[in-house]
Scaffold this motif. Structure first.
Motif, PDB file in Angstrom:
ATOM      1  N   THR A  82       3.493   8.491 -11.602  1.00  0.00           N
ATOM      2  CA  THR A  82       3.681   7.140 -11.067  1.00  0.00           C
ATOM      3  C   THR A  82       5.175   6.854 -10.911  1.00  0.00           C
ATOM      4  O   THR A  82       5.931   6.912 -11.873  1.00  0.00           O
ATOM      5  CB  THR A  82       3.049   6.096 -11.996  1.00  0.00           C
ATOM      6  OG1 THR A  82       1.656   6.373 -12.148  1.00  0.00           O
ATOM      7  CG2 THR A  82       3.211   4.695 -11.427  1.00  0.00           C
ATOM      8  N   ILE A  83       5.596   6.543  -9.694  1.00  0.00           N
ATOM      9  CA  ILE A  83       7.018   6.285  -9.437  1.00  0.00           C
ATOM     10  C   ILE A  83       7.296   4.801  -9.204  1.00  0.00           C
ATOM     11  O   ILE A  83       8.439   4.394  -9.115  1.00  0.00           O
ATOM     12  CB  ILE A  83       7.525   7.104  -8.238  1.00  0.00           C
ATOM     13  CG1 ILE A  83       6.755   6.742  -6.953  1.00  0.00           C
ATOM     14  CG2 ILE A  83       7.433   8.600  -8.530  1.00  0.00           C
ATOM     15  CD1 ILE A  83       7.303   7.409  -5.700  1.00  0.00           C
ATOM     16  N   LEU A  84       6.246   3.966  -9.111  1.00  0.00           N
ATOM     17  CA  LEU A  84       6.466   2.525  -8.927  1.00  0.00           C
ATOM     18  C   LEU A  84       5.213   1.765  -9.340  1.00  0.00           C
ATOM     19  O   LEU A  84       4.098   2.142  -8.971  1.00  0.00           O
ATOM     20  CB  LEU A  84       6.807   2.188  -7.466  1.00  0.00           C
ATOM     21  CG  LEU A  84       7.012   0.695  -7.162  1.00  0.00           C
ATOM     22  CD1 LEU A  84       8.319   0.200  -7.758  1.00  0.00           C
ATOM     23  CD2 LEU A  84       6.995   0.421  -5.668  1.00  0.00           C
ATOM     24  N   THR A  85       5.412   0.690 -10.101  1.00  0.00           N
ATOM     25  CA  THR A  85       4.366  -0.297 -10.386  1.00  0.00           C
ATOM     26  C   THR A  85       5.015  -1.659 -10.282  1.00  0.00           C
ATOM     27  O   THR A  85       5.872  -2.008 -11.083  1.00  0.00           O
ATOM     28  CB  THR A  85       3.763  -0.100 -11.794  1.00  0.00           C
ATOM     29  OG1 THR A  85       3.218   1.205 -11.886  1.00  0.00           O
ATOM     30  CG2 THR A  85       2.671  -1.112 -12.057  1.00  0.00           C
ATOM     31  N   ARG A  86       4.615  -2.416  -9.276  1.00  0.00           N
ATOM     32  CA  ARG A  86       5.309  -3.689  -9.033  1.00  0.00           C
ATOM     33  C   ARG A  86       4.309  -4.764  -8.645  1.00  0.00           C
ATOM     34  O   ARG A  86       3.427  -4.533  -7.808  1.00  0.00           O
ATOM     35  CB  ARG A  86       6.356  -3.520  -7.932  1.00  0.00           C
ATOM     36  CG  ARG A  86       7.236  -4.743  -7.702  1.00  0.00           C
ATOM     37  CD  ARG A  86       8.436  -4.378  -6.866  1.00  0.00           C
ATOM     38  NE  ARG A  86       9.320  -3.449  -7.574  1.00  0.00           N
ATOM     39  CZ  ARG A  86      10.330  -2.822  -6.998  1.00  0.00           C
ATOM     40  NH1 ARG A  86      10.586  -3.002  -5.717  1.00  0.00           N
ATOM     41  NH2 ARG A  86      11.092  -1.995  -7.708  1.00  0.00           N
ATOM     42  N   LEU A  87       4.456  -5.949  -9.252  1.00  0.00           N
ATOM     43  CA  LEU A  87       3.608  -7.105  -8.958  1.00  0.00           C
ATOM     44  C   LEU A  87       4.343  -8.016  -7.998  1.00  0.00           C
ATOM     45  O   LEU A  87       5.412  -8.544  -8.311  1.00  0.00           O
ATOM     46  CB  LEU A  87       3.270  -7.844 -10.258  1.00  0.00           C
ATOM     47  CG  LEU A  87       2.315  -9.037 -10.150  1.00  0.00           C
ATOM     48  CD1 LEU A  87       0.955  -8.594  -9.665  1.00  0.00           C
ATOM     49  CD2 LEU A  87       2.200  -9.747 -11.493  1.00  0.00           C
ATOM     50  N   ILE A  88       3.781  -8.195  -6.796  1.00  0.00           N
ATOM     51  CA  ILE A  88       4.418  -8.997  -5.753  1.00  0.00           C
ATOM     52  C   ILE A  88       3.381  -9.935  -5.160  1.00  0.00           C
ATOM     53  O   ILE A  88       2.336  -9.486  -4.673  1.00  0.00           O
ATOM     54  CB  ILE A  88       5.034  -8.120  -4.644  1.00  0.00           C
ATOM     55  CG1 ILE A  88       6.047  -7.138  -5.229  1.00  0.00           C
ATOM     56  CG2 ILE A  88       5.694  -8.976  -3.580  1.00  0.00           C
ATOM     57  CD1 ILE A  88       6.620  -6.184  -4.205  1.00  0.00           C
ATOM     58  N   ASP A  89       3.663 -11.255  -5.201  1.00  0.00           N
ATOM     59  CA  ASP A  89       2.791 -12.270  -4.598  1.00  0.00           C
ATOM     60  C   ASP A  89       1.344 -12.149  -5.060  1.00  0.00           C
ATOM     61  O   ASP A  89       0.401 -12.287  -4.269  1.00  0.00           O
ATOM     62  CB  ASP A  89       2.860 -12.194  -3.066  1.00  0.00           C
ATOM     63  CG  ASP A  89       4.218 -12.566  -2.530  1.00  0.00           C
ATOM     64  OD1 ASP A  89       4.940 -13.296  -3.236  1.00  0.00           O
ATOM     65  OD2 ASP A  89       4.581 -12.127  -1.428  1.00  0.00           O
ATOM     66  N   GLY A  90       1.141 -11.865  -6.342  1.00  0.00           N
ATOM     67  CA  GLY A  90      -0.206 -11.800  -6.880  1.00  0.00           C
ATOM     68  C   GLY A  90      -0.923 -10.492  -6.649  1.00  0.00           C
ATOM     69  O   GLY A  90      -2.083 -10.331  -7.050  1.00  0.00           O
ATOM     70  N   ASP A 125      16.614   9.115  -0.573  1.00  0.00           N
ATOM     71  CA  ASP A 125      16.477   9.173  -2.025  1.00  0.00           C
ATOM     72  C   ASP A 125      15.159   8.518  -2.428  1.00  0.00           C
ATOM     73  O   ASP A 125      14.405   8.000  -1.603  1.00  0.00           O
ATOM     74  CB  ASP A 125      17.660   8.513  -2.722  1.00  0.00           C
ATOM     75  CG  ASP A 125      17.831   7.049  -2.340  1.00  0.00           C
ATOM     76  OD1 ASP A 125      16.905   6.487  -1.705  1.00  0.00           O
ATOM     77  OD2 ASP A 125      18.877   6.455  -2.656  1.00  0.00           O
ATOM     78  N   LEU A 126      14.885   8.525  -3.725  1.00  0.00           N
ATOM     79  CA  LEU A 126      13.596   8.053  -4.215  1.00  0.00           C
ATOM     80  C   LEU A 126      13.426   6.551  -4.023  1.00  0.00           C
ATOM     81  O   LEU A 126      12.328   6.070  -3.731  1.00  0.00           O
ATOM     82  CB  LEU A 126      13.464   8.411  -5.701  1.00  0.00           C
ATOM     83  CG  LEU A 126      12.050   8.289  -6.300  1.00  0.00           C
ATOM     84  CD1 LEU A 126      11.079   9.207  -5.587  1.00  0.00           C
ATOM     85  CD2 LEU A 126      12.070   8.592  -7.795  1.00  0.00           C
ATOM     86  N   GLU A 127      14.511   5.788  -4.169  1.00  0.00           N
ATOM     87  CA  GLU A 127      14.430   4.345  -4.003  1.00  0.00           C
ATOM     88  C   GLU A 127      14.065   3.978  -2.572  1.00  0.00           C
ATOM     89  O   GLU A 127      13.284   3.052  -2.315  1.00  0.00           O
ATOM     90  CB  GLU A 127      15.758   3.690  -4.403  1.00  0.00           C
ATOM     91  CG  GLU A 127      15.770   2.166  -4.355  1.00  0.00           C
ATOM     92  CD  GLU A 127      14.738   1.548  -5.280  1.00  0.00           C
ATOM     93  OE1 GLU A 127      14.222   0.468  -4.935  1.00  0.00           O
ATOM     94  OE2 GLU A 127      14.443   2.144  -6.339  1.00  0.00           O
ATOM     95  N   THR A 128      14.611   4.709  -1.589  1.00  0.00           N
ATOM     96  CA  THR A 128      14.268   4.472  -0.184  1.00  0.00           C
ATOM     97  C   THR A 128      12.801   4.760   0.072  1.00  0.00           C
ATOM     98  O   THR A 128      12.121   4.032   0.818  1.00  0.00           O
ATOM     99  CB  THR A 128      15.145   5.349   0.721  1.00  0.00           C
ATOM    100  OG1 THR A 128      16.526   5.125   0.407  1.00  0.00           O
ATOM    101  CG2 THR A 128      14.910   5.027   2.183  1.00  0.00           C
ATOM    102  N   LEU A 129      12.278   5.838  -0.546  1.00  0.00           N
ATOM    103  CA  LEU A 129      10.864   6.168  -0.403  1.00  0.00           C
ATOM    104  C   LEU A 129       9.994   5.052  -0.978  1.00  0.00           C
ATOM    105  O   LEU A 129       9.013   4.625  -0.340  1.00  0.00           O
ATOM    106  CB  LEU A 129      10.577   7.481  -1.131  1.00  0.00           C
ATOM    107  CG  LEU A 129       9.116   7.919  -1.191  1.00  0.00           C
ATOM    108  CD1 LEU A 129       8.686   8.468   0.168  1.00  0.00           C
ATOM    109  CD2 LEU A 129       8.893   8.973  -2.267  1.00  0.00           C
ATOM    110  N   ARG A 130      10.351   4.545  -2.168  1.00  0.00           N
ATOM    111  CA  ARG A 130       9.580   3.453  -2.780  1.00  0.00           C
ATOM    112  C   ARG A 130       9.563   2.214  -1.880  1.00  0.00           C
ATOM    113  O   ARG A 130       8.511   1.605  -1.651  1.00  0.00           O
ATOM    114  CB  ARG A 130      10.181   3.075  -4.135  1.00  0.00           C
ATOM    115  CG  ARG A 130      10.054   4.109  -5.232  1.00  0.00           C
ATOM    116  CD  ARG A 130      10.467   3.463  -6.558  1.00  0.00           C
ATOM    117  NE  ARG A 130      10.610   4.406  -7.635  1.00  0.00           N
ATOM    118  CZ  ARG A 130      11.767   4.836  -8.126  1.00  0.00           C
ATOM    119  NH1 ARG A 130      12.902   4.402  -7.606  1.00  0.00           N
ATOM    120  NH2 ARG A 130      11.805   5.695  -9.120  1.00  0.00           N
TER     121      ARG A 130
END
Length: 913
Positions: A659-667, A697-702
């Protein structure tokens, strides 16, 4: 002018003439410009020449304060009196006449309410400013003996403009909370009080409107203890003629004297009576004043050891403790974040009574910028105080955490980290853009509070939110709607930057030595007190009159969004309609007025609708999409797999190593997985992989995958409403979904969007989706006689659930009031019977404090009601309560609708369109 007698008076800047004391305005020139503001332009220009000479010691004589209160408690009226007595204006403005200084927008003057906060600078006591006046060096003299610079912000009281209050509160060092002496502590008062508690803002309380019939000072004091959970330190008690007549002044428990204003005059003339004179003229008042002084000293003794020592030095005589000792003790309690003591004052601003002592209290009790609570900052995901950042400790901690997280990962040769002390030493200024206003004459004005260093004209400002730099060509010092140009804005002060093209409300601005366009890496993520923008619940369509006007409309909408981030603009894909979303009906009405009347946009606005949501009732299958298309002559190819499932509100516990990202956005929760992607850390803030396309880079991919998923979630598959309470799991397989240089960020976003949309369509054939509607926290204030009819209307006709009567209900974390709960461990309640409060003239002495005192006593109903049932509720409430009922509401959460209710809403929507 003789200084010594002046220091002994509670009203600074007054001179003794027999028994009458009249403020002197000899320092204020009389050649005041006959404009609507009556601003002394000559004095302001001479003041601007001294602004460049601001020094650190001048900050001790600066106060950044705000006025917060329930709607119609008298905030703007009190502000007008402050400006008049300080010599800023020659006449007192009237809210009903639309002649006030701070309410200068046409919509504000037409409606008689404050819509946007106004910043204004004046001096108290009256003079030419703290810079031009030498400080009186006398330990026995109060701070109000010297002229202080007061930056005052008048905030709105209406619940629809809660976000406007929040962005203004962030930059305050102190606040004056105004209460209506008739209504007491109202619902919106509790909300703004909790907002101020979020930022640990020191406060004083001012009980206003004591001249009105039904005013009950004692009851209001007890409500302060029970509903605001603080100990009111009663510094003033009201003076009623003969004990039960009209309100004529206040008795000062600090200085043990009476202050009486003559009714019908402008309030400059104040008659002062000593305790001995009150014994002869008003024996009942003098006896109550002694009780107030004893209660005040006893209360301070519970939390301040120094006042206990003074008390023993005075042979345990409460009346012998000097006023300066009490003022110093009150100030220590106000500045102590753990103290629950709040000074309380009395007056009637509309009748010009009690405002000058309130100004003295602002100077004497509220903190200067160096004494204010350390503002919270965030840098690289690490939170701490601003002083820790400036000392370099916070950057050291951030670097240590970054290095800890990079352990076991390969580090590219030649990588280096910036020395924290070197980075901080070159930081010239740090400021917060707390307000953006589109002025018809000057263009876009960005209000800033400078927290460190000095913001100079033509300096290069880096926006840490937008990651871009722009110059500050002009700096202004604001006087409500008028301004004076300055060369710099030093730390602790509030000013305006003119000419910024991108800065928005809430952005953090920093300048770095050498005019470098970008500061070192840790500082690029610096955030000053960010605000969580609550979700909009109302929307309306915006239609240009012609195609040629469409570009102008979108430019005007972008200006509105820069001013107010709680507004949202979206474009419906199927109809092509532009939709404007906001926090309430009045909020959108004001936005429409600004757009059409102020910005002269040629457009039509549709009717205001409710912003429903859509949610999945089960999980979809895994859907894989490969995007392959030439965009702008360049080949783009990428793939992605998506799966949709319901989201309960808690972060998924099955987070795996890939897992490279877990983010809560607008519910909605977005989870991105990349099995087999070997991550390497290049620098402390950059990660890459040999499987990624060159230059990515990885941040751009996310970011690319996240944006693609969000674009798909903006439109539900069945009812076309935005998705809510939904979890999207995106999976990227490096060998199957990445195609070298052909895989661009736009191709990745498109692949993620197509895969998410296909998974959403899969829901329709499978478990399906359900509509969600906003459920509101509603707090209604009504009189005792109307209680039954209002409760019946809410519970039966509107399908609401009554939670409590006259009880405090914890504010939800999703409330519009701010960034979460106030405190994890709520403070113990305060027993109102243990709090000193003078008896009200018409109150029965045997009354039980736990029971309503009369049929006119205000009762509070707390309920949860669907938003649809609250549209236009104010008119209905007024008819039920004979015009006396008020209510505030905020979003609690989005709730699934029943099948019957969903069918009824859909038929109404289709019929409406």
């Amino acid at each position: 002018m003789v200084v010594a007698p002046l220091l002994r008076l509670p009203l600074t800047g007054v001179r003794c003439v027999g028994r009458s004391y009249r403020p002197q305005f000899s320092a204020v020139k009389r050649d005041i410009c006959p404009q609507s503001l009556q601003l002394n332009i000559d004095r302001a220009k001479s003041f601007s020449t001294s602004l460049s000479k601001w020094q650190v010691q001048d900050l001790d004589r600066t106060r950044n304060i705000g006025i917060i209160a329930h709607i119609d408690a008298g905030k703007t009226t009190t502000t007008e009196r402050m400006l008049f007595y300080s010599g800023f204006t020659r006449r007192i403005g009237d809210v009903d006449e639309g002649s006030t200084v701070t309410d200068f927008l046409p919509a504000e003057r037409a409606r008689g309410i404050t819509i946007q906060s106004a910043a204004i600078t004046f001096h108290w006591p009256p003079g030419d400013g703290a810079e031009s006046q030498p400080a009186i060096q006398d330990s026995s003299a109060p701070r109000s003996a010297n002229s202080h610079t007061i930056n005052l912000i008048d905030t709105p009281g209406h619940a629809d403009f809660t976000f406007e209050v929040m962005r203004s509160l962030r930059i305050l060092d102190g606040a004056v909370c105004i209460l209506d002496g008739v209504a007491g502590v109202e619902a919106q008062t509790e909300q703004v009080w909790n907002q101020a508690s979020t930022y640990n803002i020191p406060r004083v309380i001012y009980v206003n409107k004591l001249d009105r019939d039904g005013a009950a000072f004692g009851r209001t004091v007890r409500e302060v203890s029970s509903r605001l959970a603080v100990y009111p330190a009663v510094c003033h008690i009201p003076w009623f003629e003969g004990g039960d007549g009209s309100f004529v002044g206040v008795a000062d428990a600090v200085n043990l004297q009476g202050l009486r204003w003559k009714e019908g005059e402008d309030g400059r003339s104040v008659k002062m009576s000593s305790l001995e004179q009150l014994d002869a003229e008003e024996p009942a008042l003098s006896e109550e004043l002694r009780r107030a002084r004893i209660a005040l000293v006893e209360l301070l003794s519970e939390e301040d050891d120094m006042i206990v020592e003074k008390f023993f030095e005075c042979d345990e005589d409460h009346l012998a403790v000097s006023p300066m000792d009490i003022v110093d003790s009150l100030r220590r309690c106000v500045l102590d974040p753990t103290s629950r003591i709040v000074p309380l004052f009395a007056g009637a601003s509309f009748k010009n009574m009690g405002v000058q002592p309130l100004l003295d209290a602002v100077v004497n009790l509220l903190p200067s910028p160096p004494e204010a609570p350390d503002p919270e900052v965030s840098i690289g995901g690490v939170k701490g105080g601003l002083r820790r950042l400036l000392s370099g400790d916070l950057i050291v901690k951030q670097s240590e955490e970054a290095s800890q997280s990079s352990k076991g990962k390969k580090k590219k040769k030649g990588s280096h980290s910036v020395d924290p002390k070197d980075a901080i030493s070159k930081l010239e200024s740090c400021a917060l853009a707390f307000k953006v206003v589109n002025d018809a004459k000057r263009g876009v004005l960005v209000y800033v509070r400078v927290y460190s260093g000095s913001l100079d004209r033509n300096s290069l400002l880096f926006n840490t939110n937008l990651h871009l730099s722009e110059r500050a060509p002009r700096l202004l010092k604001m006087y409500a709607n008028d301004a004076v140009e300055v060369d710099s804005i030093p730390a602790g002060h509030i000013g305006v930057v003119v000419g910024l093209k991108h800065a928005r409300t809430g952005d953090t601005l920093v300048s770095y030595a050498g005019n470098k366009p970008t500061p070192p890496e840790p500082l690029t993520s610096l955030q000053l007190r960010p605000i969580d923008v609550p979700p909009p619940v109302f929307f309306t369509s915006v239609e240009p009159h012609s195609l040629s006007e469409e570009k102008r409309i979108h430019e005007s909408l972008q200006l509105l969004l820069r001013e107010d981030p709680s507004l949202h603009v979206t474009v419906d894909e199927e109809s092509g309609q532009t939709l404007l979303s906001g926090m309430g009906e009045l909020h959108l009405e004001i936005a429409r007025d600004r757009l059409i009347n102020d910005m002269k946009a040629k457009a039509s606005m549709g009717r205001i609708e409710i912003g429903y949501r859509e949610s999945s009732t089960g999980a979809s299958g895994s859907v894989t999409k490969i995007f392959e298309k030439d965009v702008a002559g360049r080949r783009g190819k990428a793939g992605c797999t998506a799966m949709i499932e319901p989201f309960s509100g808690e972060t998924s516990s099955d987070v795996t190593e890939d897992t490279i990202l877990t983010r809560l956005i607008d519910g909605n929760n977005i989870v991105i997985r990349a099995p087999g992607l070997q991550v390497e850390r290049v620098r402390d803030d950059e990660e890459t992989s040999p499987f990624l396309p060159p230059g990515m880079d990885l941040e751009t991919l996310r970011t690319a995958l996240q944006n693609g998923a969000l674009a798909a979630l903006a439109r539900g598959p069945q009812f076309t409403f935005p998705m809510h309470n939904t979890q999207v799991t995106l999976t990227i397989n490096p060998t199957e979904h990445l195609f070298g240089s052909d895989t661009t960020t736009s191709a990745l976003s498109a692949a993620a969007r197509q895969a998410t949309s296909a998974a959403l369509r899969d829901l329709v054939a499978g478990p399906g989706t359900v509509m969600m509607e906003p459920l509101m926290n509603v707090i209604i204030s009504v009189d005792e006689a109307s209680l039954g009819s209002v409760v019946h209307d809410i519970s039966s006709s509107r399908g609401g659930h009554i939670l409590s009567l006259d009880e405090d209900v914890p504010v939800s974390a999703t409330d519009a009031s701010g960034s979460g709960s106030i405190s994890e461990d709520p403070l113990p309640p305060i027993d109102p019977k243990r709090v000193y409060a003078p008896a009200d003239p018409f109150e029965s002495p045997s009354v039980d404090l736990d029971m309503p005192m009369s049929t006119s006593h205000q009762r509070t109903i707390t309920a949860k009601v669907p938003l649809k049932e609250m549209v236009g509720y104010l008119k209905h409430l007024r008819s039920l309560t004979a015009g006396r009922g008020t209510f505030v509401m905020s979003v609690d959460r989005f709730e699934n609708m029943s099948a019957q209710r969903q069918k009824a809403v859909l038929s109404e929507l289709r019929g409406g369109f």
